[in-house]
Design a protein around this motif. Structure first.
Motif, PDB file in Angstrom:
ATOM      1  N   VAL B 606       0.846  -1.191   0.000  1.00 13.09           N
ATOM      2  CA  VAL B 606       0.000   0.000   0.000  1.00 13.09           C
ATOM      3  C   VAL B 606       0.885   1.247   0.000  1.00 13.09           C
ATOM      4  O   VAL B 606       1.914   1.292   0.665  1.00 13.09           O
ATOM      5  CB  VAL B 606      -0.985   0.010   1.187  1.00 13.09           C
ATOM      6  CG1 VAL B 606      -0.269  -0.127   2.523  1.00 13.09           C
ATOM      7  CG2 VAL B 606      -1.876   1.254   1.174  1.00 13.09           C
ATOM      8  N   GLY B 607       0.440   2.215  -0.778  1.00 16.22           N
ATOM      9  CA  GLY B 607       1.151   3.489  -0.840  1.00 16.22           C
ATOM     10  C   GLY B 607       0.170   4.635  -0.742  1.00 16.22           C
ATOM     11  O   GLY B 607      -1.052   4.438  -0.871  1.00 16.22           O
ATOM     12  N   ALA B 714      -3.397   3.533  -2.231  1.00 21.69           N
ATOM     13  CA  ALA B 714      -3.548   2.522  -3.273  1.00 21.69           C
ATOM     14  C   ALA B 714      -2.716   1.297  -2.961  1.00 21.69           C
ATOM     15  O   ALA B 714      -1.646   1.386  -2.367  1.00 21.69           O
ATOM     16  CB  ALA B 714      -3.124   3.114  -4.623  1.00 21.69           C
ATOM     17  N   GLY B 715      -3.223   0.164  -3.391  1.00 18.55           N
ATOM     18  CA  GLY B 715      -2.489  -1.079  -3.214  1.00 18.55           C
ATOM     19  C   GLY B 715      -3.383  -2.128  -2.599  1.00 18.55           C
ATOM     20  O   GLY B 715      -4.410  -1.809  -1.987  1.00 18.55           O
ATOM     21  N   PRO B 716      -3.002  -3.386  -2.762  1.00 19.95           N
ATOM     22  CA  PRO B 716      -3.840  -4.481  -2.248  1.00 19.95           C
ATOM     23  C   PRO B 716      -4.068  -4.390  -0.742  1.00 19.95           C
ATOM     24  O   PRO B 716      -5.070  -4.902  -0.246  1.00 19.95           O
ATOM     25  CB  PRO B 716      -3.061  -5.746  -2.633  1.00 19.95           C
ATOM     26  CG  PRO B 716      -1.693  -5.294  -3.044  1.00 19.95           C
ATOM     27  CD  PRO B 716      -1.815  -3.883  -3.496  1.00 19.95           C
ATOM     28  N   GLN B 717      -3.176  -3.727  -0.024  1.00 24.97           N
ATOM     29  CA  GLN B 717      -3.385  -3.645   1.426  1.00 24.97           C
ATOM     30  C   GLN B 717      -4.050  -2.345   1.854  1.00 24.97           C
ATOM     31  O   GLN B 717      -4.090  -2.020   3.044  1.00 24.97           O
ATOM     32  CB  GLN B 717      -2.053  -3.814   2.146  1.00 24.97           C
ATOM     33  CG  GLN B 717      -1.557  -5.262   2.098  1.00 24.97           C
ATOM     34  CD  GLN B 717      -0.099  -5.373   2.474  1.00 24.97           C
ATOM     35  OE1 GLN B 717       0.425  -4.562   3.232  1.00 24.97           O
ATOM     36  NE2 GLN B 717       0.579  -6.386   1.943  1.00 24.97           N
ATOM     37  N   GLY B 760      -4.843   1.416 -10.893  1.00 16.79           N
ATOM     38  CA  GLY B 760      -5.305   0.088 -11.272  1.00 16.79           C
ATOM     39  C   GLY B 760      -5.409  -0.854 -10.091  1.00 16.79           C
ATOM     40  O   GLY B 760      -6.004  -1.921 -10.190  1.00 16.79           O
ATOM     41  N   GLU B 761      -4.847  -0.458  -8.958  1.00 15.26           N
ATOM     42  CA  GLU B 761      -4.963  -1.281  -7.746  1.00 15.26           C
ATOM     43  C   GLU B 761      -6.243  -0.891  -6.999  1.00 15.26           C
ATOM     44  O   GLU B 761      -6.835   0.162  -7.257  1.00 15.26           O
ATOM     45  CB  GLU B 761      -3.758  -1.019  -6.826  1.00 15.26           C
ATOM     46  CG  GLU B 761      -2.412  -1.365  -7.433  1.00 15.26           C
ATOM     47  CD  GLU B 761      -2.277  -2.846  -7.767  1.00 15.26           C
ATOM     48  OE1 GLU B 761      -2.808  -3.684  -7.020  1.00 15.26           O
ATOM     49  OE2 GLU B 761      -1.642  -3.159  -8.804  1.00 15.26           O
ATOM     50  N   ARG B 762      -6.628  -1.750  -6.067  1.00 15.67           N
ATOM     51  CA  ARG B 762      -7.660  -1.321  -5.112  1.00 15.67           C
ATOM     52  C   ARG B 762      -7.171  -0.008  -4.515  1.00 15.67           C
ATOM     53  O   ARG B 762      -6.013   0.108  -4.087  1.00 15.67           O
ATOM     54  CB  ARG B 762      -7.803  -2.373  -4.021  1.00 15.67           C
ATOM     55  CG  ARG B 762      -8.707  -1.950  -2.872  1.00 15.67           C
ATOM     56  CD  ARG B 762      -8.691  -2.954  -1.750  1.00 15.67           C
ATOM     57  NE  ARG B 762      -9.521  -4.136  -2.043  1.00 15.67           N
ATOM     58  CZ  ARG B 762     -10.837  -4.204  -1.790  1.00 15.67           C
ATOM     59  NH1 ARG B 762     -11.480  -3.170  -1.261  1.00 15.67           N
ATOM     60  NH2 ARG B 762     -11.495  -5.295  -2.065  1.00 15.67           N
ATOM     61  N   GLY B 936      -8.786  -5.954 -15.026  1.00 12.06           N
ATOM     62  CA  GLY B 936      -9.194  -5.097 -13.912  1.00 12.06           C
ATOM     63  C   GLY B 936      -9.438  -5.832 -12.611  1.00 12.06           C
ATOM     64  O   GLY B 936     -10.110  -5.313 -11.726  1.00 12.06           O
ATOM     65  N   ALA B 937      -8.848  -6.994 -12.461  1.00 15.09           N
ATOM     66  CA  ALA B 937      -9.069  -7.778 -11.248  1.00 15.09           C
ATOM     67  C   ALA B 937      -8.468  -7.105 -10.012  1.00 15.09           C
ATOM     68  O   ALA B 937      -8.985  -7.246  -8.898  1.00 15.09           O
ATOM     69  CB  ALA B 937      -8.463  -9.164 -11.425  1.00 15.09           C
ATOM     70  N   ARG B 938      -7.399  -6.376 -10.207  1.00 15.62           N
ATOM     71  CA  ARG B 938      -6.673  -5.814  -9.056  1.00 15.62           C
ATOM     72  C   ARG B 938      -7.485  -4.731  -8.346  1.00 15.62           C
ATOM     73  O   ARG B 938      -7.176  -4.384  -7.208  1.00 15.62           O
ATOM     74  CB  ARG B 938      -5.321  -5.250  -9.486  1.00 15.62           C
ATOM     75  CG  ARG B 938      -4.529  -6.153 -10.367  1.00 15.62           C
ATOM     76  CD  ARG B 938      -3.282  -6.771  -9.794  1.00 15.62           C
ATOM     77  NE  ARG B 938      -2.706  -6.182  -8.622  1.00 15.62           N
ATOM     78  CZ  ARG B 938      -2.157  -6.927  -7.664  1.00 15.62           C
ATOM     79  NH1 ARG B 938      -2.199  -8.253  -7.753  1.00 15.62           N
ATOM     80  NH2 ARG B 938      -1.591  -6.367  -6.629  1.00 15.62           N
ATOM     81  N   LEU B 939      -8.485  -4.166  -9.046  1.00 16.31           N
ATOM     82  CA  LEU B 939      -9.317  -3.159  -8.393  1.00 16.31           C
ATOM     83  C   LEU B 939     -10.003  -3.732  -7.175  1.00 16.31           C
ATOM     84  O   LEU B 939     -10.390  -3.013  -6.266  1.00 16.31           O
ATOM     85  CB  LEU B 939     -10.399  -2.665  -9.364  1.00 16.31           C
ATOM     86  CG  LEU B 939      -9.908  -1.835 -10.544  1.00 16.31           C
ATOM     87  CD1 LEU B 939     -11.071  -1.565 -11.486  1.00 16.31           C
ATOM     88  CD2 LEU B 939      -9.314  -0.528 -10.033  1.00 16.31           C
ATOM     89  N   HIS B 940     -10.152  -5.029  -7.184  1.00 13.32           N
ATOM     90  CA  HIS B 940     -10.914  -5.659  -6.110  1.00 13.32           C
ATOM     91  C   HIS B 940     -10.036  -6.529  -5.231  1.00 13.32           C
ATOM     92  O   HIS B 940     -10.520  -7.203  -4.343  1.00 13.32           O
ATOM     93  CB  HIS B 940     -12.061  -6.478  -6.726  1.00 13.32           C
ATOM     94  CG  HIS B 940     -12.860  -5.668  -7.712  1.00 13.32           C
ATOM     95  ND1 HIS B 940     -13.776  -4.727  -7.315  1.00 13.32           N
ATOM     96  CD2 HIS B 940     -12.829  -5.623  -9.069  1.00 13.32           C
ATOM     97  CE1 HIS B 940     -14.289  -4.135  -8.398  1.00 13.32           C
ATOM     98  NE2 HIS B 940     -13.722  -4.665  -9.470  1.00 13.32           N
TER      99      HIS B 940
END
Lengths: 418, 941, 88
Positions: B606-607, B714-717, B760-762, B936-940
């Motif tokens: 996450v950033g 932003a980021g998966p975390q 493009g990330e969550r 677009g999977a990474r949005l979620h």
């Protein structure tokens, strides 16, 4: 007509200068001409010169309401360059620049074209990228350009503000070495002399007050010195194009705006190249006489008054002093205002009109002076053949309807933003 | 040298008890407090003060004020040098240090004077006739030499250390000119209860009256005026321009007369003064007469001679010949006589003297030659005599001073700044101002009052009579211009440079056009006069722009986190008016390695990035939905409360204006973001259409750009991190899906959270009241978010094929950017109609593609041009250009976005990206612009 | 120049941003091509009185329709854009 040369100057020194004759004939209007060019500025005069010289059309009149070169030809900052982004512009202005390079010899009149270089400063990474795009496109079109880094700029123009406190640090710049300046008045006079010598009538103090319309074409021009018949009429009245075109019932994608320019008292050599600012609209060079010649943005309102107001004077002075912090004590000597034909895409209009034998050359925005050579060259071609040359074909009046706009700045249909 | 040997009396302006030391060209002199540099030099017997522009002829004073063409010096102070200062306008102060200009090696022995000998070979405009060959580049060599010979003073290369200020002022009545007429007008206005500002360029009010022997009258007027509280007096202030809206622009020389600059006072102050009415009482300017060698030191204006005598007690000569065509110069004879100086004769061009002149001649007991002319100044190391001609008879009158008066002409300059042609007064021999505009009045000389009638000579003066002293324009040059057809006054000016000097023709224009009128046989009125333009006298660039120069040019805009960025390794880069962190560089990192680390941190964890620079607009009102639906190409009305979407906006000509986020907070309440670059334009665009196109619509638009800080997390975390700060419930995906907006309290602060993604990330964009933005930013970082800068942000968006400024360049359509679907709703919106023109739907238009290096490794640079040919010398037509490029950590190779003719039709083709500015060519393969996570999977995630 | 903003009063023109011809009327979506071209591009550009918009960006942010003489800069009238009457 005496040929100009150093030898001739020496001869005349012993002759009390009595051997010189008028540079151009101050002609009386005839009843009619093959071509009547309305407007005795640089563009009109160069059109007449190339018509006579390259197309053999010599029964030509140039009609000027005041004195030749009295409009924007004599009111600009004399910068010449072809460092455009879009290919239509780059090719056209490069043709102009090539004509400039031999103009003094062609005309036997020293127009003092000085290829001292035009340097556009970049003040951000994004601007460096934008200049790279432009410079690369120019190079691929065979036009000279160089991308300079900060140190290279510093070596060229050491007294720019390179201090850490500079509001807009200089990242680098785009240099067109062949760009430069010329003596603006001389261009009008040189073309007038050349055209007059080839038989063109130059008629000063003759204002066009109407265009006499036939069924589908123009029969001639009504002037303060009477009616003058013409097979073809070319308008080269930038600043007033809308007004003259309205005489033929035409409405144009043009607004007239005022652009101020400035010159300082004469100084010993201070700046050897033309410099433009990246973070604001500002350009500066030094005339051969020594004056710092500079300008900035339009005043941002429609005007035909040939004069501006203080906010832009202050803005330009601030930009100048921000670039060259040592300019503070230097005094501004004169200011003037030119009326710019600002078009809806920032590019000129050169070509046919909906009226069969009426042709238009206008909409020069800021860029008219540097185009003086090529503008006349392509307009002469258009007037002689009735068809645009490939170089001016893209600059047609109908491009607004077709959507094939030439918007070098990307500002859209807001003429004061170009 | 006799110490102030030419000080022959007590001048009104000087204080004999206060000597002032100064230097000129390194020689020490002494003057008196109240002197100008000119009067002090003259008191010391210095006659040679400058060299002319072209012929480098030795020159002395001609005038006494702003009109001075010859005595130009550079005034130096520590770290400061002011070139081209008129000695007549420089007040003396202790240790004033002045040097002469345009001479080498010295003022007395100037090599440039060789030009004078060459004068027959270099007449007006000679440079148009030569220096053209042998090659087309030859001019560059000639120009190099000409530039070094030209110019007057030298500008400093050191930054100007002075301070400048600007003052706006308002008055009922602004009076320009503190002479008798101006003083009377000001007193009248003040008596009538008006607030008055009176401006004069001299250190004291009184104008020409201060140059008389008797000054009590003027001083009484000044005392009366000073009695009014409602009057502001600006002395040492030159009104240099008249502008629209009855505005006078003036410059006050606040410190130039002081020995040392006080750091708390500006050197000069720009005044912008609006008056309900403006009274122009600018006085008149005396004109020279023309005869051979009239430019020699010792030939001066008669009024100036009087002024030096009465004001400063300085004699311009011991024995004067006075040459005139009007009555005023007889006063000079009277004053010189009264000071015990010798007057050899008055040479009057008029055949018959006026009664007044005859009486003054008798009073002065001076011989008068009527119907006579000076034909030549005889100068040998100094002025020796005046050669005069009367009825064909030539005689020589020994003298060391020729005081000339060619008549007076009103200083009408300001009156024409707003347009209007001056009117020639045939009887008086001068130009009067044009019919005044409403709110402008003329007084004194400008109204034609009190001016002596002058008779202009019909005879043509000698060829070597100087018309423009500074520019070295002679009668012969005017004749040459006439012969060559440069007969319009403007052509005359431009061809000969007449009136183009620093004195702007104050002493030359009238003579020049009178001579031209004589040559053409037209009247002076028909010949006309060149246009006067601001400034009236030259004004320093510092005064005009110094206050807003440098760091004040366009003040830096700061986000709430600005200090944090600068203190935490932010490598700041220019971004419009903002300075934004490109990356946060840690020890051992470069900007490049830092940005790659940051981009990886986002994709891998996450950033957070400061996006406070985005434009933010609140739109509210019953018609907000309908209005925005017309503004945006993207559909708006279908957007439900609590949801958000990508908003694309066109200009009316069908070109993309901007993109951003469009979020609905309530039925009648929207929150909109714009790009950083277009924030102001977009608001203005919306306001235009709300007020002008659809004024009936009930919608209110307010910029809240400065009220909210904005942080993208932003980021998966990102979800986990935010949940730790504001509770898991708030970030539950079911209640807070992608493309929605929610107001979430963070420790008591309401934050507008947009679940949108640029990377493009969550991701979540936190819009937080500006005063709480920094603490939230720090909390995010404390909680484990990696701060990232604009470079990593760019990498992330390029990997996703999202467009930014380089793609939205004011020429691209929605279709060019692959966004055609977004601009295709059936209802009307701005730009819908015009985007269908043939030129905008041409299949050959460049459109958005991705590029990868064919070798998988070579760097592609932004700004490269794309062609099908590999050889940069013969590349074939340009097909497009690289808009954005980076090294992609996700793809582990360089990637780029480009606008390419044919667009994705060319997918898979190999083309060449040329960068001839660096001699680089890179083979590239055309690919989809979405390099990463196309589905677009990474949005979620 | 002094521009009379009906809300703020007489202000220097530097407070405003110029927004062009005030007489333009956005055509109906289905209006003929020529009308759209006229709206987007063609301008009367008179040398006499001209009604134009000045956006009071450093003031009340209203668009003021100002009638100004193009050759003298004389200001003849001012009203809010989108209104017919004079509100000042």
């Amino acid at each position: 007509m005496p040929r100009y040369s150093a030898l001739r100057l020496i001869r005349e020194a012993f002759n009390r200068q009595s051997g010189w004759t008028p540079a151009w004939r101050d002609a009386e209007p005839k009843a009619g001409y093959d071509v009547v060019i309305v407007g005795g500025g640089g563009h009109g005069l160069s059109t007449a010169y190339y018509l006579a010289k390259l197309h053999g059309v010599r029964n030509v009149a140039v009609i000027e309401k005041g004195w030749i070169g009295g409009g924007n030809t004599g009111r600009n900052t004399t910068i010449i360059r072809s460092n455009y982004l879009l290919p239509e512009n780059a090719l056209f202005y490069e043709h102009c620049l090539k004509l400039w390079e031999t103009l003094s010899l062609d005309l036997n009149f020293n127009v003092m074209f000085s290829s001292r270089g035009v340097l556009n400063l970049a003040n951000s990474d994004a601007q460096m990228d934008a200049y790279a795009r432009r410079g690369n496109a120019m190079r691929l079109s065979g036009i000279d350009s160089e991308l300079l880094d900060r140190d290279q700029v510093r070596r060229m123009v050491p007294h720019l503000d390179f201090s850490p406190s500079a509001r807009f640090p200089i990242y680098g710049g785009l240099l067109q070495p062949r760009g430069g300046t010329a003596r603006h008045d001389a261009v009008a006079w040189g073309y007038a002399r050349g055209a007059s010598d080839l038989g063109v009538d130059i008629i000063q103090n003759c204002e066009v007050v109407g265009l006499r319309m036939g069924s589908a074409h123009i029969e001639g021009v009504e002037t303060t010195r009477g009616f003058i018949a013409a097979d073809r009429v070319g308008l080269a009245v930038a600043g007033r194009t809308s007004q003259v075109a309205a005489m033929a019932g035409l409405k144009l994608p043009i607004e007239s705006h005022v652009l101020q320019a400035f010159v300082s008292e004469a100084l010993k050599p201070f700046l050897d190249t033309v410099v433009t600012f990246g973070a604001g609209h500002f350009y500066i060079s030094q005339s051969d006489k020594g004056g710092m010649v500079f300008g900035g943005d339009l005043d941002f309102y429609n005007s035909y008054a040939s004069r501006g107001n203080m906010p832009m004077v202050e803005d330009v002075a601030s930009a100048g002093m921000s670039l060259f912090p040592s300019l503070g004590p230097v005094r501004l000597l004169r200011s003037w205002g030119g009326i710019m034909d600002m078009t809806m895409d920032g590019s000129p209009i050169i070509g046919r009109t909906p009226i069969e034998n009426l042709y238009i050359n206008g909409g020069w925005c800021y860029g008219g002076f540097k185009a003086t050579t090529g503008s006349g060259w392509v307009f002469a071609h258009t007037l002689a053949t009735g068809e645009p040359h490939p170089l001016n074909a893209p600059f047609s009046l109908d491009r607004f309807a077709t959507g094939r706009l030439i918007d070098d700045k990307g500002s859209g249909p807001y003429p004061w933003r170009h | 040298m006799n110490k102030q040997g030419w000080r022959v009396g007590a001048g009104h302006a000087v204080d004999e008890a206060r000597p002032v030391r100064f230097t000129f060209d390194g020689v020490a002199y002494s003057g008196l407090a109240g002197d100008t540099l000119a009067s002090a030099l003259m008191a010391n017997g210095v006659r040679l003060m400058g060299r002319s522009f072209k012929y480098h002829r030795p020159r002395g004073l001609v005038g006494i004020g702003a009109e001075e063409p010859n005595a130009l010096v550079a005034v130096r102070r520590p770290g400061f040098c002011e070139p081209n200062t008129r000695a007549t306008m420089a007040e003396l102060y202790d240790d004033l240090d002045a040097i002469s200009q345009n001479r080498w090696p010295s003022l007395r022995f100037d090599m440039g004077a060789v030009n004078d000998a060459l004068a027959p070979f270099i007449p007006a405009g000679f440079y148009y006739k030569t220096f053209m060959g042998p090659t087309r580049k030859a001019w560059m060599a000639y120009e190099w030499m000409i530039r070094r010979a030209a110019g007057l003073g030298a500008a400093s290369r050191e930054p100007d250390p002075s301070r400048y200020e600007k003052m706006h002022a308002h008055a009922d009545c602004v009076v320009v000119g503190g002479g008798e007429a101006g003083l009377s007008a000001a007193i009248e206005a003040a008596t009538a209860g008006e607030r008055v500002i009176i401006i004069d360029e001299a250190p004291a009010l009184g104008g020409w009256r201060l140059r008389e022997r008797e000054v009590n009258g003027a001083q009484a007027l000044v005392a009366t005026l000073r009695g009014f509280d409602s009057v502001t007096v600006l002395t040492r202030t030159t009104a240099f321009g008249l502008y629209d809206g009855l505005q006078i622009a003036a410059v006050e020389r606040a410190q130039d007369h002081l020995p040392a600059f006080d750091a708390h006072t500006p050197r000069q102050r720009l005044w912008l003064i609006r008056g309900k009415r403006i009274v122009l009482a600018c006085g008149a300017q005396e004109q020279p007469t023309q005869f051979k060698d009239n430019d020699r030191p010792g030939v001066m204006l008669a009024g100036a001679v009087r002024g030096y005598l009465n004001q400063y007690g300085v004699a311009a000569g011991r024995r004067a010949v006075i040459v005139t065509n009007n009555d005023s110069a007889y006063q000079t004879a009277l004053d010189l006589r009264a000071a015990g100086l010798d007057v050899a004769a008055v040479v009057d061009a008029r055949e018959t003297l006026s009664e007044g002149a005859a009486k003054m001649a008798r009073d002065a007991d001076v011989e008068v030659f009527a119907g006579a002319h000076v034909t030549r100044a005889i100068y040998k190391g100094g002025l020796r005599a005046a050669e005069i001609e009367q009825a064909g008879r030539i005689r020589s009158l020994p003298c060391d001073l020729i005081a000339m008066s060619g008549g007076w002409t009103p200083a009408i300059h300001l009156s024409t700044h707003l347009g209007g042609k001056p009117v020639y007064d045939e009887a008086g021999g001068f130009f009067l101002p044009p019919k005044p505009r409403p709110g402008i009045e003329y007084r004194g000389a400008m109204a034609g009052e009190g001016l002596d009638r002058a008779e202009r000579p019909l005879r043509l003066a000698h060829d070597r009579a100087f018309v423009d002293f500074q520019g070295d324009v002679t009668v012969k040059d005017v004749k040459l211009a006439h012969r060559e057809g440069y007969r319009s006054v403007e052509h005359l000016k431009r061809y000969t440079t007449l009136g183009m000097g620093t004195d702007q023709g104050k002493t030359s224009n009238l003579a020049g056009l009178t001579i031209m009128a004589g040559l053409t046989g037209k009247s002076v009125a028909e010949t006309g006069v060149t246009t006067f333009r601001a400034p009236y006298t030259p004004v320093s660039i510092g005064a005009l722009g110094g206050m807003d120069a440098g760091e004040r040019l366009r003040p830096v805009r700061r986000t709430p986190m600005q200090d944090w960025h600068e203190m935490n390794g932010g490598a700041m880069g220019e971004s419009g008016l903002w300075r934004r962190p490109k990356a946060y560089v840690r020890d051992g990192e470069t900007v490049l390695s830092a940005q790659i680390r940051e981009a990886r941190a986002v994709r891998g964890g996450v950033g957070c990035v400061d996006v406070s620079t985005l434009g933010k607009i609140e739109a509210q009102g019953p018609d907000a939905a309908e209005f925005l639906d017309r503004i945006y190409a993207s559909p708006v009305k279908t957007l439900k409360v609590g949801r958000a979407r990508y908003g694309l906006m066109l200009r009316e000509d069908g070109v993309v204006l901007d993109d951003g986020t469009l979020a609905r907070l309530g039925p009648n309440h929207y929150y909109l973001t714009t790009t950083t670059a277009q924030a102001a334009n977009v608001l203005a665009h919306m306001e235009y259409h709300a007020q002008v196109t659809w004024p009936e619509m009930r919608v209110s638009l307010v910029s809240v750009s400065d009220q909210y800080g904005a942080i993208a997390v932003a980021g998966p975390q990102s979800k986990a991190l935010l949940s730790r700060l504001a509770g898991e419930e708030a970030f539950d995906d079911a209640a807070f899906p992608y493309a929605s907006i929610k107001i979430i309290p963070f420790g008591g602060v309401s934050v507008r959270v947009l679940r949108m993604s640029y990377s493009g990330e969550r991701a979540y964009e936190l819009h937080v009241p500006a005063d709480a933005a920094l603490s939230l930013w720090e909390a995010l970082i404390d909680a484990g978010a990696t701060p990232y800068g604009t470079e990593a942000m760019a990498i992330l968006r390029i990997e996703k094929g999202h467009v930014a400024g380089a793609e939205l360049d004011g020429r691209t359509t929605a279709a060019d950017l692959g966004l055609a679907k977004l601009a295709s709703k059936p209802t009307d919106f701005i730009g819908k109609r015009m985007q269908a023109r043939p030129g905008l739907v041409d299949a050959a238009r460049p459109s958005l593609v991705g590029l990868m290096p064919a070798d998988g490794a070579s760097r592609i640079r932004s700004g490269a041009q794309i062609t099908a040919g590999q050889d940069a010398r013969n590349p074939g037509p340009m097909l497009g250009h690289v808009t954005s490029a980076c090294f992609s950590p996700a793809m582990e190779r360089p990637i780029a976005l480009a606008l390419l003719s044919g667009g994705l039709q060319r997918q898979g083709e190999m083309l060449f990206a040329h960068y001839p500015l660096r001699d680089e060519t890179v083979a590239v393969t055309v690919v989809s612009p979405v390099f990463y996570d196309a589905e677009g999977a990474r949005l979620h995630a | 120049m002094l521009i009379h903003c009906p809300f703020c009063g007489a202000r220097d023109h530097a407070e405003f941003s110029y927004a062009g011809d005030a007489r333009l009327k956005r055509p109906a979506p289905d209006a003929p091509e020529a009308e759209w071209l006229d709206y987007a591009y063609q301008r009367d550009n008179p040398s006499g009185p001209h009604e134009e918009l000045w956006h009071h960006v450093y003031g009340c942010r209203r668009h003021v329709a100002v009638t100004r003489h193009m050759s003298t800069h004389e200001i003849l009238a001012a009203r809010f854009a989108g209104t017919s009457g004079v509100e000042s």
